[in-house]
Design a protein around this motif. Structure first.
Motif, short mmCIF file in Angstrom:
data_model
loop_
_atom_site.label_atom_id
_atom_site.label_comp_id
_atom_site.label_asym_id
_atom_site.label_seq_id
_atom_site.Cartn_x
_atom_site.Cartn_y
_atom_site.Cartn_z
N ARG A 188 0.82 -1.16 -0.04
CA ARG A 188 0.03 0.07 0.06
C ARG A 188 0.77 1.39 0.06
O ARG A 188 1.67 1.38 0.87
CB ARG A 188 -0.79 -0.07 1.32
N ASP A 189 0.74 2.11 -0.88
CA ASP A 189 1.08 3.45 -0.70
C ASP A 189 0.61 4.34 0.20
O ASP A 189 -0.32 4.51 0.48
CB ASP A 189 1.01 4.09 -2.33
N GLY A 190 1.63 4.66 1.12
CA GLY A 190 1.38 5.35 2.27
C GLY A 190 0.66 6.79 1.88
O GLY A 190 0.07 7.20 2.74
N GLY A 191 1.20 7.47 0.83
CA GLY A 191 0.56 8.62 0.56
C GLY A 191 -0.93 8.62 -0.29
O GLY A 191 -1.67 9.42 -0.20
N TYR A 235 -4.06 -11.42 2.85
CA TYR A 235 -2.70 -11.28 2.86
C TYR A 235 -2.02 -10.33 3.57
O TYR A 235 -2.45 -9.62 4.14
CB TYR A 235 -2.45 -10.89 1.03
N PRO A 236 -0.61 -10.60 3.85
CA PRO A 236 0.33 -9.78 4.57
C PRO A 236 0.44 -8.45 3.94
O PRO A 236 0.21 -8.18 2.70
CB PRO A 236 1.59 -10.16 4.38
N LEU A 237 0.02 -7.17 4.63
CA LEU A 237 0.22 -5.57 4.15
C LEU A 237 1.53 -4.99 4.80
O LEU A 237 1.87 -5.21 5.63
CB LEU A 237 -1.21 -4.91 4.70
N VAL A 238 1.91 -4.46 3.42
CA VAL A 238 3.40 -3.78 3.67
C VAL A 238 3.04 -2.34 3.14
O VAL A 238 2.73 -1.93 2.00
CB VAL A 238 4.50 -4.36 3.03
N VAL A 239 3.24 -1.23 4.08
CA VAL A 239 2.98 0.04 3.61
C VAL A 239 4.29 0.59 3.24
O VAL A 239 5.28 0.52 4.19
CB VAL A 239 2.34 1.00 4.76
N VAL A 240 4.28 1.31 2.26
CA VAL A 240 5.66 1.91 1.55
C VAL A 240 5.37 3.49 1.46
O VAL A 240 4.28 3.78 1.17
CB VAL A 240 6.36 1.14 0.47
N THR A 286 5.40 4.72 -4.31
CA THR A 286 5.40 3.83 -5.26
C THR A 286 5.29 4.55 -6.74
O THR A 286 5.36 6.01 -6.68
CB THR A 286 3.95 3.00 -5.14
N SER A 287 4.93 3.91 -7.92
CA SER A 287 4.95 4.65 -9.10
C SER A 287 3.55 5.44 -8.92
O SER A 287 3.53 6.26 -9.86
CB SER A 287 4.62 3.38 -10.32
N ASP A 288 2.74 5.20 -7.89
CA ASP A 288 1.44 6.14 -7.97
C ASP A 288 1.95 7.32 -7.39
O ASP A 288 0.92 8.01 -7.75
CB ASP A 288 0.38 5.29 -7.15
#
Length: 86
Positions: free
Chosen positions: A15-18, A43-48, A51-53
């Motif tokens: 997930r994109d944090g922004g 599913y496991p969730l990773v917040v980054v 991203t390209s978004d």
């Protein structure tokens, strides 16, 4: 590949944090958070952070750089350089 030396490779949601946009891919990353995906599986969730978004290169957003302020700061610190021979 040798057995039992590699981490498990499984589906993970990033997930994109922004922007909040999520995408499902495969990874070896681990996470304590989880999310229910559109297919009903968890599913496991990773917040980054980026991203390209949300990255300026991919979104076309440009940053404003204060070059005039940098030049003035440089000139205050080191003085102005005058051309020689004039």
């Amino acid at each position: 590949m040798k057995k039992s030396i590699h981490p498990p490779y499984r589906p993970v949601v990033f997930r994109d944090g922004g922007t909040g946009k999520q995408f499902l891919t495969r990874s070896t990353v681990t996470s304590k958070q989880s999310v229910v995906w559109d297919d009903g599986n968890t599913y496991p969730l990773v917040v980054v952070d980026v991203t390209s978004d949300s990255h300026p290169f991919w979104t076309g957003a440009s940053r404003v750089v204060d070059t005039a302020g940098r030049v003035e700061k440089f000139e205050r610190r080191y003085g102005t350089r005058r051309p020689q021979g004039r």
